[in-house]
Scaffold this motif. Sequence first.
Motif, PDB file in Angstrom:
ATOM      1  N   ASN A  22      -9.955   8.509  26.749  1.00 58.64           N
ATOM      2  CA  ASN A  22      -9.355   7.377  27.461  1.00 58.64           C
ATOM      3  C   ASN A  22      -9.923   7.366  28.873  1.00 58.64           C
ATOM      4  N   ARG A  23     -10.965   6.590  29.087  1.00 59.78           N
ATOM      5  CA  ARG A  23     -11.648   6.600  30.370  1.00 59.78           C
ATOM      6  C   ARG A  23     -10.872   5.897  31.476  1.00 59.78           C
ATOM      7  N   PHE A  24      -9.785   5.208  31.127  1.00 61.27           N
ATOM      8  CA  PHE A  24      -8.989   4.499  32.130  1.00 61.27           C
ATOM      9  C   PHE A  24      -7.727   5.253  32.528  1.00 61.27           C
ATOM     10  N   ARG A  25      -7.512   6.439  31.963  1.00 59.12           N
ATOM     11  CA  ARG A  25      -6.283   7.166  32.246  1.00 59.12           C
ATOM     12  C   ARG A  25      -6.074   7.354  33.728  1.00 59.12           C
ATOM     13  N   PRO A  26      -4.920   7.244  34.245  1.00 53.74           N
ATOM     14  CA  PRO A  26      -3.632   7.107  33.567  1.00 53.74           C
ATOM     15  C   PRO A  26      -3.298   5.670  33.173  1.00 53.74           C
ATOM     16  N   PHE A  27      -4.231   4.747  33.364  1.00 53.81           N
ATOM     17  CA  PHE A  27      -3.980   3.354  32.997  1.00 53.81           C
ATOM     18  C   PHE A  27      -4.289   3.128  31.524  1.00 53.81           C
ATOM     19  N   CYS A  28      -3.728   2.061  30.974  1.00 58.38           N
ATOM     20  CA  CYS A  28      -3.944   1.775  29.563  1.00 58.38           C
ATOM     21  C   CYS A  28      -5.230   0.993  29.334  1.00 58.38           C
ATOM     22  N   SER A  29      -5.721   0.311  30.366  1.00 57.74           N
ATOM     23  CA  SER A  29      -6.909  -0.529  30.197  1.00 57.74           C
ATOM     24  C   SER A  29      -7.608  -0.727  31.536  1.00 57.74           C
ATOM     25  N   GLU A  30      -8.809  -1.280  31.459  1.00 58.27           N
ATOM     26  CA  GLU A  30      -9.535  -1.590  32.681  1.00 58.27           C
ATOM     27  C   GLU A  30      -8.795  -2.647  33.490  1.00 58.27           C
ATOM     28  N   ARG A  31      -8.135  -3.574  32.807  1.00 52.49           N
ATOM     29  CA  ARG A  31      -7.377  -4.623  33.498  1.00 52.49           C
ATOM     30  C   ARG A  31      -6.295  -4.032  34.391  1.00 52.49           C
ATOM     31  N   CYS A  32      -5.488  -3.120  33.858  1.00 60.56           N
ATOM     32  CA  CYS A  32      -4.426  -2.489  34.653  1.00 60.56           C
ATOM     33  C   CYS A  32      -5.022  -1.676  35.801  1.00 60.56           C
ATOM     34  N   LYS A  33      -6.147  -1.022  35.554  1.00 64.21           N
ATOM     35  CA  LYS A  33      -6.810  -0.254  36.601  1.00 64.21           C
ATOM     36  C   LYS A  33      -7.268  -1.173  37.731  1.00 64.21           C
ATOM     37  N   GLN A  34      -7.831  -2.327  37.393  1.00 64.23           N
ATOM     38  CA  GLN A  34      -8.309  -3.274  38.397  1.00 64.23           C
ATOM     39  C   GLN A  34      -7.160  -3.922  39.166  1.00 64.23           C
ATOM     40  N   ILE A  35      -6.060  -4.209  38.491  1.00 68.88           N
ATOM     41  CA  ILE A  35      -4.878  -4.764  39.165  1.00 68.88           C
ATOM     42  C   ILE A  35      -4.379  -3.780  40.210  1.00 68.88           C
ATOM     43  N   ASP A  36      -4.322  -2.496  39.846  1.00 70.55           N
ATOM     44  CA  ASP A  36      -3.865  -1.468  40.774  1.00 70.55           C
ATOM     45  C   ASP A  36      -4.828  -1.330  41.951  1.00 70.55           C
ATOM     46  N   LEU A  37      -6.118  -1.345  41.683  1.00 71.58           N
ATOM     47  CA  LEU A  37      -7.110  -1.260  42.756  1.00 71.58           C
ATOM     48  C   LEU A  37      -6.971  -2.445  43.709  1.00 71.58           C
ATOM     49  N   GLY A  38      -6.744  -3.647  43.155  1.00 69.71           N
ATOM     50  CA  GLY A  38      -6.550  -4.829  43.985  1.00 69.71           C
ATOM     51  C   GLY A  38      -5.319  -4.719  44.864  1.00 69.71           C
TER      52      GLY A  38
END
Length: 64
Positions: A22-38
Amino acid sequence: MTKIRTVSCPQCGAKVKWVPENRFRPFCSERCKQIDLGAWAAEDYRVPDGGRSDDVPADERHDD
């Protein structure tokens, strides 16, 4: 047998397997990772500054 650890995605709360695949951990997806980064980039998250008020300029503070 090793039990696979699951965590909640910090963005949406979905259950995520904590595995190297899971390369996005602790996020479920790249989308959630990008939302958090934003949110970080927009300064939506803040670290407490120890009680200082941003309303008073640093040179006018009376720190004892």
